[in-house]
Design a protein around this motif. Structure first.
Motif, short mmCIF file in Angstrom:
data_model
loop_
_atom_site.label_atom_id
_atom_site.label_comp_id
_atom_site.label_asym_id
_atom_site.label_seq_id
_atom_site.Cartn_x
_atom_site.Cartn_y
_atom_site.Cartn_z
N LEU A 180 0.79 -1.23 0.00
CA LEU A 180 0.00 0.00 0.00
C LEU A 180 0.82 1.28 0.00
O LEU A 180 0.28 2.37 -0.21
CB LEU A 180 -0.92 0.02 1.24
CG LEU A 180 -1.92 -1.13 1.35
CD1 LEU A 180 -2.69 -1.01 2.65
CD2 LEU A 180 -2.86 -1.14 0.16
N GLY A 181 2.13 1.17 0.25
CA GLY A 181 2.92 2.39 0.46
C GLY A 181 3.60 2.93 -0.78
O GLY A 181 4.13 4.04 -0.77
N GLY A 182 3.62 2.17 -1.86
CA GLY A 182 4.35 2.61 -3.05
C GLY A 182 3.51 3.44 -4.01
O GLY A 182 2.30 3.60 -3.85
N ALA A 183 4.18 3.96 -5.02
CA ALA A 183 3.49 4.77 -6.03
C ALA A 183 2.55 3.91 -6.86
O ALA A 183 1.56 4.42 -7.42
CB ALA A 183 4.52 5.44 -6.93
N SER A 184 2.83 2.61 -6.96
CA SER A 184 1.99 1.73 -7.77
C SER A 184 0.97 0.98 -6.92
O SER A 184 0.61 -0.16 -7.22
CB SER A 184 2.88 0.71 -8.50
OG SER A 184 3.64 -0.04 -7.56
N ARG A 185 0.51 1.61 -5.85
CA ARG A 185 -0.46 0.98 -4.96
C ARG A 185 -1.71 0.57 -5.76
O ARG A 185 -2.23 1.36 -6.55
CB ARG A 185 -0.87 1.94 -3.85
CG ARG A 185 -1.82 1.34 -2.83
CD ARG A 185 -2.25 2.36 -1.79
NE ARG A 185 -3.19 3.31 -2.36
CZ ARG A 185 -3.65 4.39 -1.71
NH1 ARG A 185 -3.22 4.64 -0.50
NH2 ARG A 185 -4.51 5.20 -2.29
N PRO A 186 -2.22 -0.63 -5.53
CA PRO A 186 -3.43 -1.05 -6.26
C PRO A 186 -4.63 -0.21 -5.83
O PRO A 186 -4.63 0.43 -4.77
CB PRO A 186 -3.60 -2.51 -5.84
CG PRO A 186 -2.85 -2.64 -4.55
CD PRO A 186 -1.71 -1.68 -4.63
N ALA A 187 -5.66 -0.22 -6.67
CA ALA A 187 -6.88 0.53 -6.36
C ALA A 187 -7.52 -0.02 -5.09
O ALA A 187 -7.36 -1.19 -4.76
CB ALA A 187 -7.85 0.44 -7.53
N TRP A 188 -8.27 0.86 -4.40
CA TRP A 188 -8.95 0.41 -3.18
C TRP A 188 -10.00 -0.63 -3.53
O TRP A 188 -10.77 -0.48 -4.48
CB TRP A 188 -9.61 1.58 -2.46
CG TRP A 188 -8.66 2.49 -1.75
CD1 TRP A 188 -8.44 3.81 -2.00
CD2 TRP A 188 -7.80 2.14 -0.66
NE1 TRP A 188 -7.49 4.31 -1.14
CE2 TRP A 188 -7.08 3.31 -0.30
CE3 TRP A 188 -7.55 0.96 0.04
CZ2 TRP A 188 -6.15 3.33 0.73
CZ3 TRP A 188 -6.62 0.97 1.06
CH2 TRP A 188 -5.93 2.14 1.40
N SER A 189 -9.99 -1.69 -2.75
CA SER A 189 -10.96 -2.78 -2.89
C SER A 189 -11.19 -3.33 -1.50
O SER A 189 -10.57 -2.89 -0.52
CB SER A 189 -10.41 -3.86 -3.82
OG SER A 189 -9.27 -4.47 -3.22
N ASP A 190 -12.07 -4.32 -1.39
CA ASP A 190 -12.28 -4.96 -0.09
C ASP A 190 -10.96 -5.49 0.46
O ASP A 190 -10.65 -5.34 1.65
CB ASP A 190 -13.28 -6.11 -0.22
CG ASP A 190 -14.72 -5.63 -0.31
OD1 ASP A 190 -14.95 -4.42 -0.12
OD2 ASP A 190 -15.60 -6.45 -0.59
N LEU A 191 -10.17 -6.13 -0.41
CA LEU A 191 -8.92 -6.72 0.05
C LEU A 191 -7.90 -5.67 0.48
O LEU A 191 -7.26 -5.81 1.53
CB LEU A 191 -8.32 -7.60 -1.05
CG LEU A 191 -8.89 -9.00 -1.20
CD1 LEU A 191 -8.27 -9.70 -2.40
CD2 LEU A 191 -8.65 -9.83 0.06
N THR A 192 -7.75 -4.61 -0.31
CA THR A 192 -6.74 -3.61 0.05
C THR A 192 -7.16 -2.83 1.30
O THR A 192 -6.31 -2.44 2.10
CB THR A 192 -6.48 -2.64 -1.12
OG1 THR A 192 -7.72 -2.13 -1.62
CG2 THR A 192 -5.74 -3.34 -2.24
N ILE A 193 -8.46 -2.60 1.48
CA ILE A 193 -8.91 -1.93 2.70
C ILE A 193 -8.69 -2.84 3.91
O ILE A 193 -8.28 -2.38 4.99
CB ILE A 193 -10.38 -1.49 2.59
CG1 ILE A 193 -10.47 -0.28 1.67
CG2 ILE A 193 -10.98 -1.16 3.96
CD1 ILE A 193 -11.85 0.27 1.46
N GLU A 194 -8.93 -4.14 3.75
CA GLU A 194 -8.66 -5.07 4.85
C GLU A 194 -7.18 -5.10 5.20
O GLU A 194 -6.80 -5.13 6.37
CB GLU A 194 -9.15 -6.47 4.49
CG GLU A 194 -9.06 -7.45 5.65
CD GLU A 194 -9.68 -8.80 5.34
OE1 GLU A 194 -9.30 -9.78 6.01
OE2 GLU A 194 -10.54 -8.86 4.43
#
Length: 427
Positions: A180-194
């Motif tokens: 989550l900390g890099g410039a290429s962070r994936p889009a927010w989703s259920d998984l990334t929010i978790e």
């Protein structure tokens, strides 16, 4: 060998078993030269060609693609389903055994996706059995492979959580920020929010409140935009944790109630039980007068945890809160029974939670005049937390130990414990 090489080799092997030449297999739909290229791994057949060849060879398409028959594939999927069901039902030892047996199945070797599913399930079952180090080792192996993006995030969530529970906060933060900390962070989703919620817990435990407040607001905004139950629960609960830590107890209860309401409607049994436990613990801290309501919630949560895939640490934490509720109500002997049961469930690696249980036992023994037992528990706490790294959680444990020592009249060791608490907090 590449996938094309393996597919070609299987086609060649079955063709020879059937006594067919390449020309006989090819006629009339394909050329014999094309079949030769496929068998040598120089051409990758399309799904339609593979299906045609399977029909001509009188074998299953599954065998040509994966190296297992349709019956073998069905057996593997059935075994994986039983293992997952055992884990979900709280039969964690059986689940661990089933996943491990499936991993030993040679037919799983070429089924990359199913093998990774099985290994991930084994990691979760190993965690639920209290073997945090074992679960981390399994997840590290998975993380070294070429895995899909969503699986990478799932593995990162589990690793971040396990490092957090093992008091390895630097590694927990590194795992979360690596995604989550890099410039290429994936889009927010259920998984990334978790994953973000799990990372936020590590920020809180190491005392990085400024970053935690900023990140909690970011997660809430992302969850509002997504509007999914899973993201709402994760963001609201962690906003509650931040609010309580910064002194806004009633606001914390509001966030937690929203999270529990959504979890009750949409959540899985294990996560609902954990949420109910956490909400009851928050209720005890913010509104001690609501201890009877909190006790009923905790009893229900403990029953649910016992019937789900929750870890032994989850159940131990619930019993701690039940003990706290009994202490608030003056039922010291019942509190001792709850906390004793919690210590028996706790894995050896969970030193911080173990220290919390022992401290509660020590205070409770002291409250009923059993000073020898109180001092014994306190000595165990001191031995456990002395080698732990300096973190905010360890600092608060030292502070609680110092208060307990002071209550038991051990002034010299109380002073040393206060000093260690200050050192852990960087003061």
């Amino acid at each position: 060998m590449t996938t094309s090489d393996l597919v070609g080799l299987r086609i060649k092997t079955v063709r020879r078993q059937r006594g067919l030449s390449q020309a006989q297999l090819a006629h009339p739909e394909l050329s014999d030269s094309y079949v030769s290229l496929i068998e040598s791994g120089k051409r990758t057949p399309t799904p339609a060609v593979l299906e045609l060849l399977a029909q001509k060879l009188d074998c299953s398409l599954s065998y040509l693609v994966n190296g297992v028959t349709a019956e073998q594939m069905e057996d593997i999927e059935l075994a994986l389903g039983y293992a997952r069901l055992a884990l979900e039902n709280g039969e964690v030892s059986e689940a661990r055994t089933r996943f491990a047996e499936l991993m030993a199945n040679n037919n799983l070797t070429g089924l990359t996706s199913l093998r990774q599913d099985t290994e991930f399930g084994l990691a979760l079952a190993t965690e639920a059995c209290g073997d945090l180090a074992g679960a981390i080792a399994i997840l590290d192996r998975i993380n070294e492979e070429d895995i899909p993006a969503d699986r990478r995030i799932e593995v990162s969530i589990a690793l971040c959580r396990l490092y957090h529970r093992s008091d390895r906060l630097t590694e927990a933060v590194a795992i979360g920020e690596g995604i989550l900390g890099g410039a290429s962070r994936p889009a927010w989703s259920d998984l990334t929010i978790e994953l973000g919620a799990t990372l936020l817990g590590a920020y809180m435990l190491r005392g990085d409140l400024l970053r935690a407040r900023q990140f909690a607001a970011e997660l809430l905004n992302a969850a509002d935009l997504l509007g999914t139950p899973r993201s709402t629960v994760a963001a609201c609960w962690n906003a509650a944790v931040v609010a309580e830590t910064t002194g806004h107890g009633e606001e914390a209860l509001g966030f937690a109630e929203r999270a529990l309401a959504v979890q009750s409607e949409y959540g899985q049994p294990r996560n609902l039980a954990r949420m109910r436990n956490a909400y009851a613990a928050l209720l005890l801290r913010v509104r001690p007068s609501a201890r009877k309501e909190a006790r009923q919630l905790l009893i229900k949560a403990d029953q649910e945890l016992a019937q789900s895939s929750a870890s032994t640490a989850d159940r131990a934490g619930c019993l701690v809160e039940l003990g706290r509720a009994e202490i608030l109500d003056g039922n010291y002997e019942q509190a001792i029974r709850y906390v004793r049961a919690g210590t028996e469930l706790l894995p050896e690696t969970a030193k911080t939670l173990g220290a919390e249980l022992r401290l509660m036992l020590s205070r409770t023994y002291g409250g009923v005049g059993r000073f020898g037992e109180a001092q014994h528990e306190l000595d165990i706490v001191r031995q456990w937390i002395s080698p732990l790294p300096d973190t905010g959680k360890v600092a608060s444990t030292w502070y609680a130990a110092a208060e307990t020592m002071e209550q038991l009249g051990d002034a010299d060791n109380a002073v040393k414990a206060y000093q260690r608490a200050l050192a852990c907090a960087g003061l």
